[in-house]
Design a protein around this motif. Structure first.
Motif, mmCIF file in Angstrom:
data_model
loop_
_atom_site.group_PDB
_atom_site.id
_atom_site.type_symbol
_atom_site.label_atom_id
_atom_site.label_comp_id
_atom_site.label_asym_id
_atom_site.label_seq_id
_atom_site.Cartn_x
_atom_site.Cartn_y
_atom_site.Cartn_z
ATOM 1 N N ASP A 66 -23.650 -7.415 -9.309
ATOM 2 C CA ASP A 66 -23.727 -5.999 -9.581
ATOM 3 C C ASP A 66 -24.679 -5.467 -8.595
ATOM 4 N N ARG A 67 -24.165 -4.162 -8.006
ATOM 5 C CA ARG A 67 -25.231 -3.658 -6.915
ATOM 6 C C ARG A 67 -25.180 -2.085 -7.294
ATOM 7 N N THR A 68 -26.294 -1.267 -7.104
ATOM 8 C CA THR A 68 -26.719 -0.049 -7.242
ATOM 9 C C THR A 68 -26.268 0.762 -6.295
ATOM 10 N N ASP A 69 -26.201 0.065 -4.915
ATOM 11 C CA ASP A 69 -25.954 1.354 -3.855
ATOM 12 C C ASP A 69 -24.496 1.647 -3.653
ATOM 13 N N LEU B 71 -32.957 -4.426 -12.494
ATOM 14 C CA LEU B 71 -32.643 -3.155 -11.678
ATOM 15 C C LEU B 71 -34.113 -2.238 -11.804
ATOM 16 N N LYS C 271 -31.497 -4.102 -5.780
ATOM 17 C CA LYS C 271 -30.543 -3.392 -5.100
ATOM 18 C C LYS C 271 -28.956 -3.940 -5.499
#
Lengths: 93, 93, 93, 93
Positions: free
Chosen positions: A79-82, C64, C69
């Motif tokens: 999972d990544r947020t960017d 997170l 990230k």
């Protein structure tokens, strides 16, 4: 969206084959409505963390219901947020 | 023949992207001559245990040479003695 | 009771060290009330499937929130119906 | 030095228990001379990549020799170039 791979094995059935027990698991994955891809070493799904964990729970129920005495579930979530991860994007380098 | 999935991540590069570091790894897999399939969560290869472990060693070398400071390699091998496992066979239930 | 191992690491921070980001994750595991054991390659917990999956969700939130990230979570669950699995029982052969 | 976790189970024996088949595997690990720790979800070893991969090969041989018809081996290696990883160091945050 996160991408996760789910790999399920069961022990104690007297046969080294797993297909019969995995059919109800694949059915659960199909019915989840999540995007998925069957891979040689597991099934890859695309969804939110909540959706993925809910699916793991249902797959666990399905394989026990199919008669497995012991089950080993391997899950790897990326999972990544960017930026969004997708099943298609993950096979492009 | 065994079937194995290889998943490699590196840490400590300042970027959450991994593609640039994986290119030399994929090159090593291609040059191994083993049958392989790129999957969203890893690369699946078909070979003997010796061939698979030799490939892991070369992939480890390649990612360190690409500049990774820390590397996490996940390998899952599926092997059976009563019949041959293949990449194609493993996606049929 | 099932026994599960949870291994979490994050990418994209510029440092190959992970300890700082894992502290809030360990705090979440402690506060869960589940029996757990810190192992060199992950944390092992004992609980029902629901408790384990709920914990994974909270650990994902915690890392997170700590600023990761990109996060890769590996979970392996071992569950059997014919007898209880425990952390202590699993290290005896 | 790298640190790795090795998790082995076998399918097709008619019993959900794995201990009897793992005894020869543990013996192989002991005889390797590598530092190791039995954990609830696998055995953690400390060594070079070559030593770890050689050990995986011997464990694979041992479990097949013990009569397993199908074996699933999960290996996760953590290696870094900026400082030594050790089994003890990995449980301190």
């Amino acid at each position: 969206m996160a991408v996760a791979e789910l790999c399920i094995f069961h022990l104690g059935t007297g046969s080294p084959s797993v297909g019969e027990y995995l059919k109800p698991v694949i059915k659960v994955i199909e019915e989840s409505g999540l995007k998925y891809q069957l891979c040689p070493m597991g099934t890859v799904v695309e969804g939110s963390i909540d959706e993925i964990l809910e699916l793991v729970k249902k797959c666990h129920e399905a394989i026990l219901k199919a008669g497995a005495k012991r089950v080993v579930i391997s899950l790897r979530i990326d999972d990544r947020t960017d930026k969004e991860l997708t099943i298609e994007g993950k096979v492009k380098l």
